[in-house]
Write a protein that holds these residues in place. Structure first.
Motif, PDB file in Angstrom:
ATOM      1  N   LEU A  91       0.870  -1.185   0.000  1.00  0.00           N
ATOM      2  CA  LEU A  91       0.000   0.000   0.000  1.00  0.00           C
ATOM      3  C   LEU A  91       0.903   1.229   0.000  1.00  0.00           C
ATOM      4  N   PHE A  92       0.790   2.032  -1.058  1.00  0.00           N
ATOM      5  CA  PHE A  92       1.708   3.146  -1.271  1.00  0.00           C
ATOM      6  C   PHE A  92       0.968   4.452  -1.008  1.00  0.00           C
ATOM      7  N   CYS A  93       1.744   5.514  -0.746  1.00  0.00           N
ATOM      8  CA  CYS A  93       1.098   6.769  -0.338  1.00  0.00           C
ATOM      9  C   CYS A  93       0.492   7.514  -1.516  1.00  0.00           C
ATOM     10  N   GLY A  94       1.054   7.331  -2.708  1.00  0.00           N
ATOM     11  CA  GLY A  94       0.514   8.007  -3.889  1.00  0.00           C
ATOM     12  C   GLY A  94       0.971   9.444  -4.038  1.00  0.00           C
ATOM     13  N   GLU A  95       1.734   9.933  -3.068  1.00  0.00           N
ATOM     14  CA  GLU A  95       2.077  11.365  -3.082  1.00  0.00           C
ATOM     15  C   GLU A  95       3.558  11.658  -3.069  1.00  0.00           C
ATOM     16  N   CYS A  96       4.378  10.704  -2.627  1.00  0.00           N
ATOM     17  CA  CYS A  96       5.808  10.999  -2.483  1.00  0.00           C
ATOM     18  C   CYS A  96       6.480  11.060  -3.865  1.00  0.00           C
ATOM     19  N   GLU A  97       7.724  11.500  -3.844  1.00  0.00           N
ATOM     20  CA  GLU A  97       8.516  11.627  -5.076  1.00  0.00           C
ATOM     21  C   GLU A  97       8.462  10.350  -5.925  1.00  0.00           C
ATOM     22  N   TYR A  98       8.598   9.203  -5.268  1.00  0.00           N
ATOM     23  CA  TYR A  98       8.677   7.928  -5.996  1.00  0.00           C
ATOM     24  C   TYR A  98       7.309   7.502  -6.527  1.00  0.00           C
ATOM     25  N   CYS A  99       6.286   7.648  -5.702  1.00  0.00           N
ATOM     26  CA  CYS A  99       4.937   7.304  -6.164  1.00  0.00           C
ATOM     27  C   CYS A  99       4.548   8.154  -7.361  1.00  0.00           C
ATOM     28  N   ARG A 100       4.906   9.439  -7.314  1.00  0.00           N
ATOM     29  CA  ARG A 100       4.507  10.355  -8.403  1.00  0.00           C
ATOM     30  C   ARG A 100       5.122   9.954  -9.735  1.00  0.00           C
ATOM     31  N   ARG A 101       6.306   9.310  -9.688  1.00  0.00           N
ATOM     32  CA  ARG A 101       6.912   8.912 -10.963  1.00  0.00           C
ATOM     33  C   ARG A 101       6.613   7.449 -11.313  1.00  0.00           C
ATOM     34  N   GLY A 102       5.698   6.805 -10.557  1.00  0.00           N
ATOM     35  CA  GLY A 102       5.279   5.440 -10.896  1.00  0.00           C
ATOM     36  C   GLY A 102       6.071   4.351 -10.210  1.00  0.00           C
ATOM     37  N   ASP A 103       7.044   4.748  -9.362  1.00  0.00           N
ATOM     38  CA  ASP A 103       7.840   3.751  -8.627  1.00  0.00           C
ATOM     39  C   ASP A 103       7.251   3.534  -7.234  1.00  0.00           C
ATOM     40  N   GLN A 104       6.022   2.977  -7.222  1.00  0.00           N
ATOM     41  CA  GLN A 104       5.361   2.761  -5.927  1.00  0.00           C
ATOM     42  C   GLN A 104       6.151   1.783  -5.051  1.00  0.00           C
ATOM     43  N   SER A 105       6.972   0.941  -5.671  1.00  0.00           N
ATOM     44  CA  SER A 105       7.781  -0.009  -4.893  1.00  0.00           C
ATOM     45  C   SER A 105       8.822   0.715  -4.039  1.00  0.00           C
ATOM     46  N   MET A 106       9.094   1.981  -4.353  1.00  0.00           N
ATOM     47  CA  MET A 106      10.079   2.754  -3.582  1.00  0.00           C
ATOM     48  C   MET A 106       9.409   3.778  -2.674  1.00  0.00           C
ATOM     49  N   CYS A 107       8.106   3.663  -2.490  1.00  0.00           N
ATOM     50  CA  CYS A 107       7.342   4.648  -1.698  1.00  0.00           C
ATOM     51  C   CYS A 107       8.015   4.923  -0.345  1.00  0.00           C
ATOM     52  N   LEU A 108       8.017   6.197   0.037  1.00  0.00           N
ATOM     53  CA  LEU A 108       8.633   6.592   1.306  1.00  0.00           C
ATOM     54  C   LEU A 108       7.736   6.262   2.499  1.00  0.00           C
ATOM     55  N   ARG A 109       6.438   6.094   2.257  1.00  0.00           N
ATOM     56  CA  ARG A 109       5.505   5.820   3.369  1.00  0.00           C
ATOM     57  C   ARG A 109       4.653   4.598   3.050  1.00  0.00           C
ATOM     58  N   PRO A 110       5.310   3.449   2.805  1.00  0.00           N
ATOM     59  CA  PRO A 110       4.536   2.263   2.416  1.00  0.00           C
ATOM     60  C   PRO A 110       3.953   1.546   3.640  1.00  0.00           C
ATOM     61  N   LYS A 111       2.930   0.758   3.388  1.00  0.00           N
ATOM     62  CA  LYS A 111       2.319  -0.074   4.428  1.00  0.00           C
ATOM     63  C   LYS A 111       2.105  -1.444   3.814  1.00  0.00           C
ATOM     64  N   MET A 112       2.532  -2.481   4.510  1.00  0.00           N
ATOM     65  CA  MET A 112       2.317  -3.834   3.994  1.00  0.00           C
ATOM     66  C   MET A 112       0.934  -4.325   4.398  1.00  0.00           C
ATOM     67  N   LEU A 113       0.108  -4.611   3.395  1.00  0.00           N
ATOM     68  CA  LEU A 113      -1.235  -5.140   3.656  1.00  0.00           C
ATOM     69  C   LEU A 113      -1.107  -6.496   4.353  1.00  0.00           C
ATOM     70  N   GLY A 114      -1.847  -6.674   5.438  1.00  0.00           N
ATOM     71  CA  GLY A 114      -1.794  -7.947   6.159  1.00  0.00           C
ATOM     72  C   GLY A 114      -0.641  -8.019   7.149  1.00  0.00           C
ATOM     73  N   VAL A 115       0.126  -6.939   7.264  1.00  0.00           N
ATOM     74  CA  VAL A 115       1.199  -6.881   8.262  1.00  0.00           C
ATOM     75  C   VAL A 115       1.002  -5.630   9.114  1.00  0.00           C
ATOM     76  N   GLU A 116       0.977  -4.485   8.423  1.00  0.00           N
ATOM     77  CA  GLU A 116       0.823  -3.215   9.142  1.00  0.00           C
ATOM     78  C   GLU A 116      -0.636  -2.764   9.220  1.00  0.00           C
ATOM     79  N   CYS A 117      -1.498  -3.488   8.566  1.00  0.00           N
ATOM     80  CA  CYS A 117      -2.944  -3.297   8.721  1.00  0.00           C
ATOM     81  C   CYS A 117      -3.579  -4.657   8.418  1.00  0.00           C
ATOM     82  N   ASP A 118      -4.861  -4.823   8.770  1.00  0.00           N
ATOM     83  CA  ASP A 118      -5.487  -6.133   8.589  1.00  0.00           C
ATOM     84  C   ASP A 118      -5.595  -6.501   7.115  1.00  0.00           C
ATOM     85  N   GLY A 119      -5.330  -7.778   6.822  1.00  0.00           N
ATOM     86  CA  GLY A 119      -5.281  -8.263   5.453  1.00  0.00           C
ATOM     87  C   GLY A 119      -6.436  -9.169   5.082  1.00  0.00           C
ATOM     88  N   GLY A 120      -6.143 -10.111   4.182  1.00  0.00           N
ATOM     89  CA  GLY A 120      -7.190 -10.814   3.448  1.00  0.00           C
ATOM     90  C   GLY A 120      -7.611 -12.182   3.950  1.00  0.00           C
TER      91      GLY A 120
END
Ligand SMILES: [Zn+2]
Length: 346
Positions: A91-120
């Motif tokens: 889960l990426f922030c959508g706003e940081c430098e990396y998200c804005r250029r399409g590199d969501q894998s490098m997001c500065l404020r990422p959250k792992m679904l099912g680890v840092e919030c409830d998952g599936g």
């Protein structure tokens, strides 16, 4: 709704099937009715408490979600109840430098679904709408849950972090894992000649079925020498690695001059001592790869829709038997993916 929750860390941890409140979508969020959720090594680490983030318990694990939109929050116009979706688990922030250029894998404020919030591993899960990817009509929920996380990880490694040219030799470590089984197929489709490592006869047969030209026994100490032999002593151009530890070092022994090792995991060890002399003399590259971009998830699902990428599903479990899926994955006898199917069959 029902949720299969981790209540105590351990190896194995303790789980309970619990009645939980239905999630309510906030602004920009969507609640997904989970139809299938893939199990990954990340879930084992979360179960064991072996991740560098603390996980408040109880926690519903599970990051590889496929399902239908059940409800949307304020401001969500692109999605409506009933839409078939996959969820991008980083889960990426959508706003940081990396998200804005399409590199969501490098997001500065990422959250792992099912680890840092409830998952599936539950009937429903709530995620930001930007994490949703529409499922092509040809892709069913199980296929999506078997490919969205591991398959897109391999797609990211092979098409973003490293590249494959037609005729290249590619070595895939751990053919039967989620990443390995997808990487063999992707490398092959991109025109590579594929060698895979696998640790048992069924795993070796799977590697061949997926398109590996040669398979070497990962239990034998001599597999790097075998790989060199198979390539006329030249070595391979690319190694797709996700095991770490000594296996990462052995990967370099298999590498041709100018070759690349791309790695996305360290299940066998997070430390390794690399001899730098052959590393720079042979002009090798070591490339890290982490999670995936939205473009990788879309490409993975498109490849699945056209049959270029096949899911490898080992077993499916109903929600209440999720712990058995964890045990199967830990026993390392799994060929491909283990899936959990909440709710009743559709
Ligand atoms: Zn970001």
């Amino acid at each position: 709704m029902q949720a299969f929750q981790l209540v105590a860390h351990g190896k194995p941890g303790s789980f309970e099937l619990r009645e939980a409140a239905d999630p309510t979508p906030g602004a920009g969020e969507a609640v997904i009715e989970v139809r299938a959720c893939g199990l990954n090594h990340l879930d084992l680490w979360a179960e064991e408490g072996g991740l560098p983030v603390s996980i408040p318990l109880p926690r519903t694990l599970g990051g590889e979600v496929a399902g239908r939109v059940a409800a949307v929050g304020e401001g969500v116009v692109e999605w409506k109840p009933g839409d078939r979706v996959a969820v991008q688990s980083n889960l990426f922030c959508g706003e940081c430098e990396y998200c804005r250029r399409g590199d969501q894998s490098m997001c500065l404020r990422p959250k792992m679904l099912g680890v840092e919030c409830d998952g599936g591993f539950a009937d429903k899960v709530c995620v930001p709408q930007r994490a949703l990817v529409r499922l092509p009509a040809e892709v069913d929920f199980q296929t999506s849950a078997a490919l969205t996380l591991a398959g897109s990880t391999a797609m990211h490694m092979l098409t973003n972090r490293a590249s494959v040219r037609p005729g290249d030799w590619a070595l895939v470590i751990g053919a039967s894992s989620g990443v390995g089984s997808a990487a063999i197929q992707i490398a092959r489709q991109l025109g590579a000649r594929v060698i895979a490592t696998a640790s048992s006869e069924p795993k070796q047969a799977l590697a061949r079925r997926l398109g590996a030209e040669f398979v070497v026994d990962a239990n034998g100490a001599q597999w790097p020498a075998e790989v060199r032999q198979l390539t006329g002593k030249r070595g391979v151009d690319l190694v797709i690695e996700h095991v770490g530890g000594d296996v990462l070092l052995k990967a370099f022994e298999c590498l041709a001059r100018g070759g690349t090792v791309v790695t996305c995991g360290a299940t066998a060890g997070r430390g390794a001592t690399l001899n730098l002399w052959p590393f720079f003399v042979r002009q090798h590259r070591l490339v890290g790869s982490y999670s995936r971009n939205a473009a990788d998830v879309r490409a993975t699902l498109e490849w699945a829709a056209t049959g270029r990428l096949q899911p490898v599903i080992h077993a499916v479990y109903p929600l209440e038997e999720t712990a058995q899926g964890f045990a199967a994955l830990r026993a390392r006898t799994v060929l491909g993916k283990v899936l959990v199917l909440p709710g009743s069959p559709e």
